[in-house]
Design a protein around this motif. Structure first.
Motif, short mmCIF file in Angstrom:
data_model
loop_
_atom_site.label_atom_id
_atom_site.label_comp_id
_atom_site.label_asym_id
_atom_site.label_seq_id
_atom_site.Cartn_x
_atom_site.Cartn_y
_atom_site.Cartn_z
N LEU A 210 -2.87 -31.65 14.38
CA LEU A 210 -3.16 -30.27 14.78
C LEU A 210 -3.94 -29.54 13.69
CD1 LEU A 210 -2.77 -27.73 16.56
CD2 LEU A 210 -0.59 -27.38 15.36
N TRP A 211 -3.50 -29.64 12.45
CA TRP A 211 -4.15 -28.90 11.38
C TRP A 211 -5.47 -29.51 10.95
CZ3 TRP A 211 -3.63 -24.10 9.96
CH2 TRP A 211 -2.48 -23.42 10.35
N VAL A 212 -5.63 -30.80 11.15
CA VAL A 212 -6.95 -31.41 10.93
C VAL A 212 -7.94 -30.85 11.95
CG1 VAL A 212 -8.24 -33.57 11.13
CG2 VAL A 212 -6.14 -33.52 9.81
N GLN A 213 -7.48 -30.72 13.19
CA GLN A 213 -8.33 -30.15 14.24
C GLN A 213 -8.65 -28.68 13.94
OE1 GLN A 213 -9.85 -31.64 16.60
NE2 GLN A 213 -10.61 -29.94 17.82
N ILE A 214 -7.65 -27.93 13.50
CA ILE A 214 -7.87 -26.52 13.15
C ILE A 214 -8.86 -26.40 11.99
CG2 ILE A 214 -6.77 -24.47 12.15
CD1 ILE A 214 -4.29 -25.15 13.81
N ALA A 215 -8.71 -27.26 10.99
CA ALA A 215 -9.63 -27.24 9.85
C ALA A 215 -11.05 -27.57 10.29
CB ALA A 215 -9.16 -28.23 8.78
N TYR A 216 -11.17 -28.52 11.23
CA TYR A 216 -12.49 -28.88 11.75
C TYR A 216 -13.13 -27.70 12.49
CZ TYR A 216 -16.00 -30.99 14.79
OH TYR A 216 -17.16 -31.27 15.47
N LEU A 217 -12.34 -27.04 13.35
CA LEU A 217 -12.85 -25.89 14.11
C LEU A 217 -13.23 -24.75 13.17
CD1 LEU A 217 -10.36 -25.90 17.13
CD2 LEU A 217 -12.74 -26.67 17.11
N LEU A 218 -12.44 -24.56 12.12
CA LEU A 218 -12.75 -23.53 11.14
C LEU A 218 -14.06 -23.85 10.43
CD1 LEU A 218 -11.68 -20.95 9.82
CD2 LEU A 218 -10.48 -22.39 8.16
N HIS A 219 -14.24 -25.11 10.11
CA HIS A 219 -15.50 -25.56 9.48
C HIS A 219 -16.69 -25.29 10.39
CE1 HIS A 219 -18.66 -28.54 8.56
NE2 HIS A 219 -18.34 -28.30 7.31
N GLN A 220 -16.51 -25.60 11.67
CA GLN A 220 -17.59 -25.38 12.64
C GLN A 220 -17.90 -23.89 12.79
OE1 GLN A 220 -18.59 -28.64 12.57
NE2 GLN A 220 -19.27 -28.25 14.66
N ALA A 221 -16.86 -23.06 12.81
CA ALA A 221 -17.07 -21.62 12.99
C ALA A 221 -17.82 -21.02 11.80
CB ALA A 221 -15.72 -20.92 13.17
N ILE A 222 -17.43 -21.41 10.59
CA ILE A 222 -18.10 -20.88 9.41
C ILE A 222 -19.52 -21.44 9.30
CG2 ILE A 222 -18.06 -20.76 6.88
CD1 ILE A 222 -15.01 -20.82 7.05
N SER A 223 -19.67 -22.72 9.64
CA SER A 223 -21.00 -23.34 9.58
C SER A 223 -21.97 -22.67 10.53
CB SER A 223 -20.90 -24.83 9.91
OG SER A 223 -20.15 -25.52 8.93
N ALA A 224 -21.45 -22.11 11.64
CA ALA A 224 -22.32 -21.44 12.60
C ALA A 224 -23.02 -20.23 11.98
CB ALA A 224 -21.51 -21.01 13.83
N LEU A 225 -22.40 -19.66 10.94
CA LEU A 225 -23.01 -18.52 10.26
C LEU A 225 -24.30 -18.91 9.54
CD1 LEU A 225 -19.80 -16.88 8.74
CD2 LEU A 225 -21.01 -16.23 10.84
N ALA A 226 -24.49 -20.20 9.33
CA ALA A 226 -25.70 -20.67 8.63
C ALA A 226 -26.95 -20.52 9.50
CB ALA A 226 -25.53 -22.13 8.21
N LYS A 227 -26.77 -20.21 10.79
CA LYS A 227 -27.94 -20.04 11.66
C LYS A 227 -28.84 -18.91 11.17
CE LYS A 227 -25.69 -21.74 15.88
NZ LYS A 227 -25.24 -21.39 17.25
N ILE A 228 -28.23 -17.86 10.61
CA ILE A 228 -29.03 -16.72 10.14
C ILE A 228 -29.91 -17.11 8.95
CG2 ILE A 228 -28.91 -14.38 9.19
CD1 ILE A 228 -26.33 -14.00 10.80
N PRO A 229 -29.35 -17.65 7.86
CA PRO A 229 -30.23 -18.05 6.76
C PRO A 229 -31.18 -19.19 7.15
CG PRO A 229 -27.96 -18.71 6.30
CD PRO A 229 -27.92 -17.80 7.48
N ASP A 230 -30.77 -20.05 8.08
CA ASP A 230 -31.68 -21.10 8.55
C ASP A 230 -32.89 -20.49 9.23
OD1 ASP A 230 -30.12 -23.13 7.59
OD2 ASP A 230 -29.15 -23.59 9.50
N GLN A 231 -32.64 -19.44 10.02
CA GLN A 231 -33.75 -18.76 10.69
C GLN A 231 -34.66 -18.08 9.67
OE1 GLN A 231 -34.40 -18.89 14.07
NE2 GLN A 231 -36.36 -18.02 13.40
N VAL A 232 -34.06 -17.48 8.63
CA VAL A 232 -34.85 -16.86 7.57
C VAL A 232 -35.72 -17.91 6.88
CG1 VAL A 232 -34.72 -15.72 5.31
CG2 VAL A 232 -33.21 -14.98 7.17
N THR A 233 -35.17 -19.09 6.66
CA THR A 233 -35.94 -20.17 6.03
C THR A 233 -37.11 -20.58 6.90
OG1 THR A 233 -33.96 -21.01 4.91
CG2 THR A 233 -35.81 -22.53 5.14
#
Length: 200
Positions: free
Chosen positions: A27-50
């Motif tokens: 369960l917590w491995v899955q939660i950690a993975y989803l948390l990683h995905q959610a935070i990684s999604a924030l990289a779309k903004i700096p990726d667009q700036v790049t």
């Protein structure tokens, strides 16, 4: 080596504990993975700036080359456009750095959450299971030896609750000192039952 108790009640508790530990970890491995995905999604903004910065830099560099062909003002205009291309390049680099930072934060957060929640539970579970396996192995060896009953009875006298000792024998200490076979058998059975093992 025994991994599970022989008596159904203790064996059921062990199986439930094992399944619960594995399920908790999953369960917590899955939660950690989803948390990683959610935070990684924030990289779309700096990726667009790049991407935008790189595109603008290329456009300005192309314009600077063309402006250089204009008589009289071409050189100065080309330099201004080249300077603007440098600013666009800086923006692209900042976007790339931001994206890498977001990726690092996402990975670090997922690892910290996953480890902080699962490792203590897993350590407790593994240590408890290892301790039971070691104790059960010793008890089984003693159970199968003629002299082992005496040691099992002594172990029961030293560790079992008084109420359980009185339930096993009317005078457990006296019966053990007198080597009363009924008392010795009852005390040895009590110690084995504490571990979820059957008597010989």
């Amino acid at each position: 080596m025994k991994l599970y108790a022989e008596l159904p009640a203790r064996r059921t508790r062990q199986i439930v504990a094992d399944v619960s530990a594995v399920a908790w970890t999953a369960l917590w491995v899955q939660i950690a993975y989803l948390l990683h995905q959610a935070i990684s999604a924030l990289a779309k903004i700096p990726d667009q700036v790049t991407r935008d910065g790189n595109s603008l830099r290329d456009s300005l560099n192309g314009a600077a080359k063309e402006a250089g062909k204009i008589p009289l003002v071409g050189k100065e205009l080309g330099q201004k456009l080249a300077d603007a291309a440098g600013v666009a390049q800086s923006a692209a680099e900042a976007g790339r750095t931001g994206s890498e930072t977001v990726g690092t934060v996402a990975l670090f957060t997922a690892i910290v959450v996953g480890v902080a929640v699962t490792v203590p539970i897993l350590l407790f579970w593994i240590l408890a299971r290892a301790r039971w396996v070691a104790r059960a192995r010793t008890a089984v060896l003693l159970r199968d030896e003629p002299a082992g009953e005496d040691l099992l009875a002594l172990r029961a006298l030293s560790t079992a609750a008084l109420k359980r000792l009185r339930q096993a024998a009317a005078d457990p200490a006296g019966g053990w000192r007198d080597r009363d076979p009924v008392t010795m058998k009852a005390l040895a059975t009590l110690e084995l039952a504490t571990l979820g093992l059957r008597s010989r």
